[in-house]
Write a protein that holds these residues in place. Structure first.
Motif, PDB file in Angstrom:
ATOM      1  N   HIS A  38      36.605  17.410  -9.998  1.00 16.03           N
ATOM      2  CA  HIS A  38      35.416  17.381 -10.858  1.00 16.03           C
ATOM      3  C   HIS A  38      34.363  18.376 -10.389  1.00 16.03           C
ATOM      4  O   HIS A  38      33.616  18.932 -11.191  1.00 16.03           O
ATOM      5  CB  HIS A  38      34.835  15.963 -10.911  1.00 16.03           C
ATOM      6  N   ARG A  39      34.300  18.646  -9.073  1.00 22.34           N
ATOM      7  CA  ARG A  39      33.346  19.624  -8.552  1.00 22.34           C
ATOM      8  C   ARG A  39      33.765  21.046  -8.906  1.00 22.34           C
ATOM      9  O   ARG A  39      32.930  21.883  -9.262  1.00 22.34           O
ATOM     10  CB  ARG A  39      33.213  19.470  -7.041  1.00 22.34           C
ATOM     11  N   VAL A  40      35.058  21.314  -8.783  1.00 26.73           N
ATOM     12  CA  VAL A  40      35.566  22.647  -9.141  1.00 26.73           C
ATOM     13  C   VAL A  40      35.321  22.928 -10.613  1.00 26.73           C
ATOM     14  O   VAL A  40      34.861  24.012 -10.986  1.00 26.73           O
ATOM     15  CB  VAL A  40      37.076  22.757  -8.823  1.00 26.73           C
ATOM     16  N   GLU A  41      35.611  21.924 -11.456  1.00 27.71           N
ATOM     17  CA  GLU A  41      35.410  22.098 -12.904  1.00 27.71           C
ATOM     18  C   GLU A  41      33.931  22.290 -13.225  1.00 27.71           C
ATOM     19  O   GLU A  41      33.576  23.108 -14.078  1.00 27.71           O
ATOM     20  CB  GLU A  41      35.957  20.875 -13.641  1.00 27.71           C
ATOM     21  N   GLY A  42      33.067  21.563 -12.521  1.00 24.66           N
ATOM     22  CA  GLY A  42      31.642  21.707 -12.755  1.00 24.66           C
ATOM     23  C   GLY A  42      31.125  23.080 -12.373  1.00 24.66           C
ATOM     24  O   GLY A  42      30.196  23.614 -12.994  1.00 24.66           O
ATOM     25  N   TYR A  43      31.742  23.683 -11.358  1.00 26.93           N
ATOM     26  CA  TYR A  43      31.324  25.017 -10.895  1.00 26.93           C
ATOM     27  C   TYR A  43      31.859  26.136 -11.781  1.00 26.93           C
ATOM     28  O   TYR A  43      31.131  27.050 -12.163  1.00 26.93           O
ATOM     29  CB  TYR A  43      31.805  25.232  -9.454  1.00 26.93           C
ATOM     30  N   LEU A  44      33.148  26.055 -12.143  1.00 27.37           N
ATOM     31  CA  LEU A  44      33.776  27.130 -12.917  1.00 27.37           C
ATOM     32  C   LEU A  44      33.559  26.988 -14.426  1.00 27.37           C
ATOM     33  O   LEU A  44      33.641  27.979 -15.155  1.00 27.37           O
ATOM     34  CB  LEU A  44      35.281  27.183 -12.632  1.00 27.37           C
ATOM     35  N   GLY A  45      33.298  25.765 -14.907  1.00 28.29           N
ATOM     36  CA  GLY A  45      33.194  25.541 -16.342  1.00 28.29           C
ATOM     37  C   GLY A  45      34.574  25.407 -16.961  1.00 28.29           C
ATOM     38  O   GLY A  45      35.605  25.643 -16.314  1.00 28.29           O
ATOM     39  N   THR A  74      37.823  27.339 -15.448  1.00 22.23           N
ATOM     40  CA  THR A  74      38.799  26.460 -14.801  1.00 22.23           C
ATOM     41  C   THR A  74      40.173  26.621 -15.442  1.00 22.23           C
ATOM     42  O   THR A  74      41.202  26.667 -14.746  1.00 22.23           O
ATOM     43  CB  THR A  74      38.358  24.984 -14.908  1.00 22.23           C
TER      44      THR A  74
END
Length: 390
Positions: free
Chosen positions: A267-274, A278
């Motif tokens: 969820h953090r990776v998705e929040g950062y990359l969009g 992602t």
């Protein structure tokens, strides 16, 4: 009541553990080969399993929507246990086929129903925004279970390659009482639309009428098929590198631990990359994982496998979340089953072909070919998804 629905989450963990604590996975291809199956036989067997899942995938998802997710999960758990009992007493392609068909039918009643049960339980508690985090945790629990099972299965295989299958029957049984104790969040909803025409209307809506849903399903399906395909190449790949069964079990364990830990951060990776960033990262990561593993037929290739499983840990929960965000509760299990249906159709078509290609050429060239196929399919899906999202 919220506390009662909250109780569904640990029970879903138990079902996931029973399904993913796979003592057989680190040695299953070796078990097939010990019983006279070629690599083409292995992937044909798994292709037939996929067809068995496909036949009931969407109807079972629909039954979960109109009959009840709890009843669907109970039936799936019972068949999952029975399938390994049949495996324990089988010695050739025909017996393995019977076991795979039972497991395939059982899997079709669980897939989609478990994620829909989780999302709608959170929805009842007004915590649906936590779905990606919870789905990631459930996935992590499953992968940690599979990781531990990798060590246990490899050790049990020293007794015999059949021993893990016997004990797997008892592990699978755990899901049955857990399923019986669930509370279906949709048990009081109206189900008057039950019928084949309604199934077709949901399939038409998800794959034709809603372009946004269509391309989210397509991307998730392509990546799902890719991760499923690579899983069946890992054991023969490592065996080709002259690794011992115990070593293969350890690597299998570490790969699944990688997925488990990374999923917690998805969820953090998705929040950062969009969303689009992602999605692009997932397609490039998954396809390059195939190609580089095939290119470096050595310990470097084993290192690439860890990168592949890193990407997998992000991909599975994130792409499911994208679908759930734009799906109504009364069709959620059916839509998720459409996704699983496409995964199995793709694997049934690609898997046996890649198995034949491996037998006639090499496992390295088969991996590179697979990576190229998934890059094209995934890339097209992202392009169209970006178009409809904008």
């Amino acid at each position: 009541m919220s506390r009662t629905y909250a109780g569904n989450i640990p029970k879903l963990y138990a079902i996931k553990i029973a399904k993913w604590f796979m003592l057989t996975m680190p040695i299953i291809v070796l078990f097939y080969q010990e019983n006279g199956l070629s690599m083409q036989d292995v992937l044909t067997l798994k292709g037939i399993y996929s067809v068995a899942v496909v036949v009931l995938e969407i109807p079972s998802g629909y039954l979960a929507d109109v009959w009840g997710r709890k009843k669907s999960l109970i039936l799936g758990a019972i068949l999952g246990c029975l399938g390994f009992v049949v495996y324990s007493f089988s010695y050739g392609f025909t017996g393995f086929l019977a076991a795979e068909l039972i497991l395939g039918i059982g899997s079709s009643f669980i897939s989609g129903s478990d994620s829909a049960m989780l999302y709608d339980s959170l929805l009842k508690m007004k915590r649906e925004k936590e779905y990606l985090k919870q789905e990631s945790r459930v996935m992590s629990v499953g992968n940690f279970a599979e990781a531990i099972a990798g060590i246990a299965g490899g050790s049990l295989a020293l007794i015999s390659l059949r021993t893990p299958f016997v004990l797997q029957s008892f592990i699978a049984f755990i899901a049955i009482p857990a399923a019986f104790l669930l509370l279906d969040p949709n048990q009081d909803s109206k189900k008057s639309k039950a019928g084949f025409k309604h199934i077709l209307s949901i399939v038409k809506f998800s794959l034709w009428d809603s372009a946004k849903l269509r391309w989210n399903i397509m991307l998730s399906s392509v990546i799902g098929c890719a991760t499923l395909t690579l899983a069946w190449f890992i054991q023969p790949y490592l065996k080709d590198l002259d690794m011992e069964v115990s070593t293969i079990g350890v690597i299998w364990t570490l790969l699944n631990l990688t997925v488990g830990f990374v999923a917690l951060l998805a969820h953090r990776v998705e929040g950062y990359l969009g969303k689009i960033g992602t999605s692009v990262f997932i397609v490039i990561g998954i396809s390059s994982g195939f190609i580089l593993t095939g290119w470096f037929h050595s310990l470097i290739g084993v290192g690439v496998l860890f990168f592949f499983y890193f990407v997998r840990g992000i991909a599975t929960p994130v792409l499911k979340d994208y679908i759930n965000r734009i799906t109504e509760s009364d069709m959620r299990a059916t839509v998720l089953s459409v996704r699983n249906f496409i995964i199995r159709i793709c694997f049934a078509a690609i898997g046996p072909f890649l198995g034949w290609y491996t037998d006639h050429y090499s496992i390295s060239s088969a991996l590179m070919l697979a990576g190229s196929i998934f890059f094209v399919l995934g890339g097209v899906s992202v392009i169209f998804m970006r178009k409809v999202e904008s």
